[in-house]
Design a protein around this motif. Sequence first.
Motif, PDB file in Angstrom:
ATOM      1  N   GLU A   1      30.606  38.802  43.783  1.00  0.00           N
ATOM      2  CA  GLU A   1      31.437  39.992  43.625  1.00  0.00           C
ATOM      3  C   GLU A   1      32.796  39.800  44.279  1.00  0.00           C
ATOM      4  OE1 GLU A   1      29.675  43.608  44.966  1.00  0.00           O
ATOM      5  OE2 GLU A   1      27.769  43.279  43.921  1.00  0.00           O
ATOM      6  N   ILE A   2      33.797  40.461  43.718  1.00  0.00           N
ATOM      7  CA  ILE A   2      35.105  40.609  44.354  1.00  0.00           C
ATOM      8  C   ILE A   2      35.363  42.107  44.453  1.00  0.00           C
ATOM      9  CG2 ILE A   2      37.591  40.251  44.156  1.00  0.00           C
ATOM     10  CD1 ILE A   2      37.066  37.691  42.640  1.00  0.00           C
ATOM     11  N   ARG A   3      35.773  42.545  45.638  1.00  0.00           N
ATOM     12  CA  ARG A   3      36.079  43.962  45.816  1.00  0.00           C
ATOM     13  C   ARG A   3      37.506  44.132  46.326  1.00  0.00           C
ATOM     14  NH1 ARG A   3      30.865  47.617  47.327  1.00  0.00           N
ATOM     15  NH2 ARG A   3      29.372  46.543  45.969  1.00  0.00           N
ATOM     16  N   ARG A   4      38.186  45.094  45.739  1.00  0.00           N
ATOM     17  CA  ARG A   4      39.567  45.426  46.120  1.00  0.00           C
ATOM     18  C   ARG A   4      39.573  46.828  46.708  1.00  0.00           C
ATOM     19  NH1 ARG A   4      44.314  47.718  43.862  1.00  0.00           N
ATOM     20  NH2 ARG A   4      46.200  46.629  44.553  1.00  0.00           N
ATOM     21  N   HIS A   5      39.981  46.940  47.964  1.00  0.00           N
ATOM     22  CA  HIS A   5      39.922  48.209  48.694  1.00  0.00           C
ATOM     23  C   HIS A   5      38.515  48.806  48.647  1.00  0.00           C
ATOM     24  CE1 HIS A   5      44.148  48.060  49.403  1.00  0.00           C
ATOM     25  NE2 HIS A   5      44.493  48.242  48.147  1.00  0.00           N
ATOM     26  N   GLY A   6      37.510  47.948  48.722  1.00  0.00           N
ATOM     27  CA  GLY A   6      36.127  48.410  48.761  1.00  0.00           C
ATOM     28  C   GLY A   6      35.491  48.654  47.411  1.00  0.00           C
ATOM     29  N   LYS A   7      36.276  48.615  46.337  1.00  0.00           N
ATOM     30  CA  LYS A   7      35.756  48.911  45.003  1.00  0.00           C
ATOM     31  C   LYS A   7      35.557  47.621  44.201  1.00  0.00           C
ATOM     32  CE  LYS A   7      36.139  53.254  46.011  1.00  0.00           C
ATOM     33  NZ  LYS A   7      34.925  54.027  46.384  1.00  0.00           N
ATOM     34  N   PRO A   8      34.425  47.513  43.482  1.00  0.00           N
ATOM     35  CA  PRO A   8      34.177  46.295  42.685  1.00  0.00           C
ATOM     36  C   PRO A   8      35.193  46.136  41.563  1.00  0.00           C
ATOM     37  CG  PRO A   8      32.170  47.618  42.933  1.00  0.00           C
ATOM     38  CD  PRO A   8      33.311  48.465  43.395  1.00  0.00           C
ATOM     39  N   VAL A   9      35.607  44.895  41.343  1.00  0.00           N
ATOM     40  CA  VAL A   9      36.475  44.553  40.212  1.00  0.00           C
ATOM     41  C   VAL A   9      35.816  43.405  39.452  1.00  0.00           C
ATOM     42  CG1 VAL A   9      38.612  45.325  41.302  1.00  0.00           C
ATOM     43  CG2 VAL A   9      37.825  42.985  41.669  1.00  0.00           C
ATOM     44  N   ASN A  10      36.260  43.174  38.238  1.00  0.00           N
ATOM     45  CA  ASN A  10      35.669  42.129  37.413  1.00  0.00           C
ATOM     46  C   ASN A  10      36.107  40.744  37.901  1.00  0.00           C
ATOM     47  OD1 ASN A  10      34.640  40.476  35.442  1.00  0.00           O
ATOM     48  ND2 ASN A  10      35.526  41.588  33.720  1.00  0.00           N
ATOM     49  N   PRO A  11      35.180  39.928  38.438  1.00  0.00           N
ATOM     50  CA  PRO A  11      35.569  38.599  38.947  1.00  0.00           C
ATOM     51  C   PRO A  11      36.178  37.698  37.887  1.00  0.00           C
ATOM     52  CG  PRO A  11      33.376  39.211  39.731  1.00  0.00           C
ATOM     53  CD  PRO A  11      33.748  40.210  38.680  1.00  0.00           C
ATOM     54  N   LEU A  12      35.801  37.882  36.624  1.00  0.00           N
ATOM     55  CA  LEU A  12      36.301  37.007  35.559  1.00  0.00           C
ATOM     56  C   LEU A  12      37.804  37.182  35.334  1.00  0.00           C
ATOM     57  CD1 LEU A  12      33.390  37.247  32.952  1.00  0.00           C
ATOM     58  CD2 LEU A  12      33.835  35.457  34.637  1.00  0.00           C
ATOM     59  N   ARG A  13      38.371  38.259  35.835  1.00  0.00           N
ATOM     60  CA  ARG A  13      39.806  38.461  35.727  1.00  0.00           C
ATOM     61  C   ARG A  13      40.566  37.704  36.810  1.00  0.00           C
ATOM     62  NH1 ARG A  13      40.527  44.970  34.432  1.00  0.00           N
ATOM     63  NH2 ARG A  13      39.422  44.987  32.432  1.00  0.00           N
ATOM     64  N   TYR A  14      39.840  37.220  37.805  1.00  0.00           N
ATOM     65  CA  TYR A  14      40.460  36.509  38.923  1.00  0.00           C
ATOM     66  C   TYR A  14      40.161  35.017  38.911  1.00  0.00           C
ATOM     67  CZ  TYR A  14      41.263  41.156  40.919  1.00  0.00           C
ATOM     68  OH  TYR A  14      41.698  42.454  41.127  1.00  0.00           O
ATOM     69  N   LEU A  15      38.980  34.657  38.433  1.00  0.00           N
ATOM     70  CA  LEU A  15      38.589  33.247  38.429  1.00  0.00           C
ATOM     71  C   LEU A  15      39.288  32.501  37.302  1.00  0.00           C
ATOM     72  CD1 LEU A  15      34.737  33.714  38.988  1.00  0.00           C
ATOM     73  CD2 LEU A  15      36.461  33.017  40.683  1.00  0.00           C
ATOM     74  N   PRO A  16      39.571  31.222  37.499  1.00  0.00           N
ATOM     75  CA  PRO A  16      40.231  30.443  36.442  1.00  0.00           C
ATOM     76  C   PRO A  16      39.306  30.266  35.234  1.00  0.00           C
ATOM     77  CG  PRO A  16      39.532  29.004  38.234  1.00  0.00           C
ATOM     78  CD  PRO A  16      39.327  30.408  38.704  1.00  0.00           C
TER      79      PRO A  16
END
Length: 247
Positions: A230-245
């Motif tokens: 998981e990746i969380r931004r300000h405590g809220k989950p975000v889609n990791p596939l938008r961050y990973l290459p």
Amino acid sequence: MTVSIRLIAASIFFLLLTACASYPERPVYYKYVQDDHKVLKGETLYSIAYQHGLDYRELAAWNRIAKPYTIYPGQRLQIKGPKVPVKAYSAAPAKKSAASSRASPPVKKKTAKAAKKPRPSASVKHTWVWPTRGKVIQKYSSKGRGNKGIDIAGKTGQPILAASSGKVVYSGDGLPGYGNLIIVKHSDQYLSAYAHNNKLLVKEGRAVTRGQKIAELGSTGAPSPRLHFEIRRHGKPVNPLRYLPRL
């Protein structure tokens, strides 16, 4: 006729028992209705904030906990509070000193020409890498109690890597449904989590670099060997596939 009805009823009962005993396909996300949280042994402010979907600074501000955010077993933390901007969070109001209360000389105002342009807001940009190799068997879903990250299938013991540089703020097995879990803080905005590990290789407080091995893949709290990431931004989950290459 009576025997047939009894057989049908018995079959339905058996199917219900089987369904109840089936293993969940993803971590269990609990909906907390309490206003406070009793700290258990091994928990950190970060893991509690993570558990309740809060920003850790928000949780610290509500409970007037200053850095380095030390908490203790048995302590009760408020997990609901007023909505305030992130930049306004403060663990405790600063006391005015005698020197600061004295009148200070007037400051000359700068003209519009001499005034410097304000700096853009500091938005930390991270370079992310895949935390392990394998097929994505469950994708991120923001609907209801959907998957708050991605699940990557693999073999027990294969390396789990830090997706970006940061500091380990949790290393343990205290969060229901996550098994052996590591949480890494990358900045004031971002955290990443690595669940279901077979073995944890880093402890809380350890600084890690992007691509460093931090755990070994496993199936603790999962039906099969996998990494729940998981990746969380300000405590809220975000889609990791938008961050990973892209692979």
